[in-house]
Design a protein around this motif. Structure first.
Motif, PDB file in Angstrom:
ATOM      1  N   LYS A  30       0.861  -1.186   0.000  1.00 56.37           N
ATOM      2  CA  LYS A  30       0.000   0.000   0.000  1.00 56.37           C
ATOM      3  C   LYS A  30       0.899   1.238   0.000  1.00 56.37           C
ATOM      4  O   LYS A  30       2.070   1.169   0.396  1.00 56.37           O
ATOM      5  N   PRO A  31       0.383   2.370  -0.469  1.00 56.98           N
ATOM      6  CA  PRO A  31       1.204   3.577  -0.523  1.00 56.98           C
ATOM      7  C   PRO A  31       1.757   3.959   0.849  1.00 56.98           C
ATOM      8  O   PRO A  31       1.079   3.807   1.870  1.00 56.98           O
ATOM      9  N   SER A  32       2.983   4.441   0.859  1.00 62.65           N
ATOM     10  CA  SER A  32       3.614   4.874   2.106  1.00 62.65           C
ATOM     11  C   SER A  32       3.183   6.298   2.435  1.00 62.65           C
ATOM     12  O   SER A  32       3.110   7.162   1.560  1.00 62.65           O
ATOM     13  N   GLU A  91       0.322   8.069  -7.262  1.00 65.70           N
ATOM     14  CA  GLU A  91      -0.458   7.070  -6.536  1.00 65.70           C
ATOM     15  C   GLU A  91      -1.932   7.457  -6.418  1.00 65.70           C
ATOM     16  O   GLU A  91      -2.818   6.595  -6.450  1.00 65.70           O
ATOM     17  N   LYS A  92      -2.206   8.746  -6.306  1.00 62.71           N
ATOM     18  CA  LYS A  92      -3.583   9.199  -6.082  1.00 62.71           C
ATOM     19  C   LYS A  92      -4.377   9.336  -7.370  1.00 62.71           C
ATOM     20  O   LYS A  92      -5.556   8.952  -7.436  1.00 62.71           O
ATOM     21  N   ILE A 104      -1.528   2.222  -8.564  1.00 64.46           N
ATOM     22  CA  ILE A 104      -0.073   2.290  -8.636  1.00 64.46           C
ATOM     23  C   ILE A 104       0.467   2.502  -7.231  1.00 64.46           C
ATOM     24  O   ILE A 104       0.086   3.453  -6.541  1.00 64.46           O
ATOM     25  N   ILE A 105       1.329   1.601  -6.803  1.00 71.07           N
ATOM     26  CA  ILE A 105       1.991   1.728  -5.503  1.00 71.07           C
ATOM     27  C   ILE A 105       3.474   1.931  -5.759  1.00 71.07           C
ATOM     28  O   ILE A 105       4.156   1.016  -6.216  1.00 71.07           O
ATOM     29  N   MET A 106       3.938   3.130  -5.513  1.00 70.16           N
ATOM     30  CA  MET A 106       5.351   3.432  -5.738  1.00 70.16           C
ATOM     31  C   MET A 106       6.193   2.687  -4.709  1.00 70.16           C
ATOM     32  O   MET A 106       5.968   2.800  -3.494  1.00 70.16           O
ATOM     33  N   GLN A 107       7.157   1.924  -5.211  1.00 68.58           N
ATOM     34  CA  GLN A 107       7.980   1.072  -4.366  1.00 68.58           C
ATOM     35  C   GLN A 107       9.168   1.862  -3.784  1.00 68.58           C
ATOM     36  O   GLN A 107       9.460   2.982  -4.225  1.00 68.58           O
ATOM     37  N   VAL A 147       7.360   7.037 -16.661  1.00 68.39           N
ATOM     38  CA  VAL A 147       7.385   8.045 -17.718  1.00 68.39           C
ATOM     39  C   VAL A 147       6.047   8.781 -17.791  1.00 68.39           C
ATOM     40  O   VAL A 147       5.991  10.014 -17.786  1.00 68.39           O
ATOM     41  N   SER A 148       4.952   8.027 -17.846  1.00 70.09           N
ATOM     42  CA  SER A 148       3.629   8.629 -18.000  1.00 70.09           C
ATOM     43  C   SER A 148       3.241   9.446 -16.778  1.00 70.09           C
ATOM     44  O   SER A 148       2.798  10.597 -16.897  1.00 70.09           O
ATOM     45  N   GLY A 149       3.380   8.860 -15.600  1.00 68.89           N
ATOM     46  CA  GLY A 149       2.981   9.552 -14.379  1.00 68.89           C
ATOM     47  C   GLY A 149       3.780  10.816 -14.131  1.00 68.89           C
ATOM     48  O   GLY A 149       3.219  11.868 -13.776  1.00 68.89           O
ATOM     49  N   THR A 150       5.089  10.743 -14.328  1.00 72.28           N
ATOM     50  CA  THR A 150       5.937  11.914 -14.114  1.00 72.28           C
ATOM     51  C   THR A 150       5.635  13.003 -15.132  1.00 72.28           C
ATOM     52  O   THR A 150       5.629  14.193 -14.803  1.00 72.28           O
TER      53      THR A 150
END
Length: 590
Positions: A30-32, A91-92, A104-107, A147-150
């Motif tokens: 889950k997202p931090s 993530e949101k 999307i959960i950023m690791q 790439v897409s999210g950023t």
């Protein structure tokens, strides 16, 4: 399990390994709520997370910078809120366009790369520290998502009005694939659909009059760009700096532009990626100082890591998330049975540079061992052997001097000539004019290379060094050879047969493997060497060839000719095993 030679495939429990990774925080479910940039750095330094040597150095760089942040010598500070903001946005608001992932959960490794890139700012101005970022990671590790999210974040939430964001690739087709992925992310995410306008060739963010477009090296229109954020996908395919230079030169009016390169390894061993790879090595090892470029280099450190799947995470930090280790093990076992599939897997999944096709003279990692530099002034008055390769007069012509050094190494000074019409044609796609400025190449404003250019070079070099012999391939060399002899040079033909060249090739290869070749990282000579493949005759003699029509090896051929004599000066007597150095004159009784 830690040793690369003791991995037991039958006893390996992937589910247990996965649970262990989750428990220690190496994989997030889950997202931090907090930024994990520094925590990730600590975890790979103490070995909690296995990482490549370069990424351990990147983590140590981060920790050193934290200790000195905000000082007069280092005016940058790490602001966690700024580093966490793009992560929270992805993530949101962003949704994966492919696969069965609902969110999307950023690791932790994402926190390190993204958090570092956006979290480091100037203590007084708040301007981003990093102007460029290289994320070198194997395939299927979530590059498209990053790439897409950023890109969507940079066009909407980075505080830049009229932000121009460019998704960049080597070809229009590849750039279109990257752009379609970003457009699909918008269409898949309800909140983004309400804020962005995704068209066929442009994604608009009306609130700040920003846009996202795609461009490629072969695009018709590259002028008039005003880059706020440029992200290059798979620069291992790039042969030259054309598009990269266009983007770099288009960011002058922006307050804090950012260029990001996200790529795997590839087969283009003389393109921009290899240069950036070398830059990363120098910066992370403290050889060169560059405070404005971020590096994350996920790769297997050496061939031993291939045999231990637990080390594959070095190149694949998303194992357990977008990659299943059990599936990877099965795929690798299958790939090993076919040479081409094996090479591709090592390159793309283990993120190691490997030459495809014919057997290379040396691998890229071997060439990197020979990265020392010597000032030319230190060699003045020393003895050396010359070599030249005339090739076709309308193509490359090369000459060199090879110096046996007192410590058992050799130094090679190389130079080439090329007619200007070849530069205009640019079939090799290499930066001729840059090499000319660096002194590696002379571009001749004539239709062919006259022998006088090579002759005059040797005459000028003889004023600085003692040239004991000049070696040559007799093809097309009669007039030049006779002219050199008339000037007082001693010359020696080198027969271009497998039986004659085989021992020379083998000896020079061993010198490279032992890291005993100094060439001041001459980029043109490096290109020649990377183009050399080896073919064996029926007697197992190694004979050098070029990979293809445009992959020239003239500089290597001249080097090989010179080495035919230099190798004779390096005599290893029986007994203590010390190396005695003798000049060519000593050997022939001169």
């Amino acid at each position: 399990m830690k040793s690369s030679t003791t991995f037991n495939y039958k006893e390996f429990d992937y589910k247990q390994w996965l649970d262990d990774q989750i428990k220690k925080g190496a994989i997030l479910t889950k997202p931090s709520n907090e930024l994990l940039t520094t925590r990730y750095a600590e975890m790979i330094i103490d070995g909690t997370i296995i990482a490549s040597k370069k990424n351990i150095l990147a983590a140590k760089r981060h920790m050193r910078d934290l200790a000195r942040q905000g000082t007069d010598d280092f005016p940058w500070i790490f602001v966690e809120e700024k580093g966490h903001r793009p992560i929270r946005f992805i993530e949101k608001f962003c949704r994966p366009s492919k696969g069965n992932f609902k969110q999307i959960i950023m690791q932790p490794w994402d926190h390190f790369t993204t958090g570092s890139t956006f979290g480091w700012v100037h203590k007084d101005t708040g301007i981003r520290r990093f102007r460029e970022s290289l994320v070198f990671v194997a395939r299927k590790n979530g590059k498209s998502t990053k790439v897409s999210g950023t890109s969507l974040y940079m066009s909407s939430k980075d505080g830049e009005n009229g932000a121009d964001v460019y998704l960049l690739a080597n070809t229009k087709q590849q750039a279109g694939i990257v752009y379609d992925e970003a457009k699909a992310m918008v269409n898949k995410s309800p909140r983004l659909r309400r804020q962005f306008r995704a068209k066929r060739d442009e994604i608009n963010y009306p609130k700040t009059m920003s846009k996202i477009e795609h461009r490629a090296s072969d695009s018709d229109k590259l002028d008039g760009l005003n880059t706020h954020f440029g992200v290059f996908d798979e620069i291992h395919e790039f042969k030259d700096y054309k598009l990269i230079n266009v983007i770099k030169n288009s960011r002058g009016s922006r307050m804090q532009p950012l260029i990001m390169y996200i790529t795997t390894a590839g087969y283009q061993l003389d393109g921009p990626l290899v240069d950036y790879y070398e830059d990363a090595n120098d910066v992370l090892n403290g050889i060169v100082e560059d405070e404005r470029t971020f590096y994350y280099m996920a790769e297997l450190d050496d061939a031993r890591d291939i045999h231990n799947p637990l080390h594959w995470i070095k190149a694949n930090p998303n194992i357990g998330v977008s990659l299943n280790l059990e599936t990877m093990i099965e795929d690798w076992k299958k790939a090993q049975t076919k040479p081409e599939e094996r090479t591709d897997y090592i390159t793309k999944q283990f993120n190691m540079f490997v030459r495809a096709g014919a057997h290379p003279f040396i691998e890229a990692n071997v060439l990197r061992r020979n990265d020392d530099h010597i000032q030319i002034e230190e060699l003045l008055g020393r003895h050396c052997v010359g070599g030249y390769d005339l090739s076709d007069s309308e193509d490359f012509t090369s000459a060199c001097l090879e110096f046996p050094l007192d410590d058992g190494r050799i130094f090679v000074l190389s130079h080439s000539w090329l007619p200007e019409k070849k530069v205009i044609a640019n079939n090799e796609k290499i930066p001729y004019r840059e090499y000319e400025k660096l002194g590696y190449l002379t571009i001749v404003p004539e239709e062919y290379i006259k022998k006088e250019y090579v002759e005059e070079w040797f005459i000028e070099m003889s004023k600085l060094f003692v040239i004991e012999k000049i070696t040559f391939d007799r093809a097309k060399a009669y007039r030049l050879n006779e002219s050199l002899k008339n000037h007082g040079f001693e010359t020696q033909e080198v027969k271009q047969t497998p039986m004659s060249l085989g021992p020379i090739v083998d000896d020079l290869r061993e010198m490279f493997i032992d890291g005993k070749v100094v060439f001041n990282e001459d980029r043109l000579l490096r290109w020649y060497i990377n183009n050399v493949t080896i073919k064996q005759d029926r007697n197992k003699n190694n004979f050098p060839q070029k990979q293809s029509r445009y992959r020239k090896i003239d500089g290597f051929a001249a080097f090989l000719n010179a080495h035919s004599e230099v190798m004779k000066t390096m005599i290893e007597p029986e007994g203590e095993g010390n190396i005695e150095y003798m000049s060519v004159s000593d050997l022939i009784g001169g």
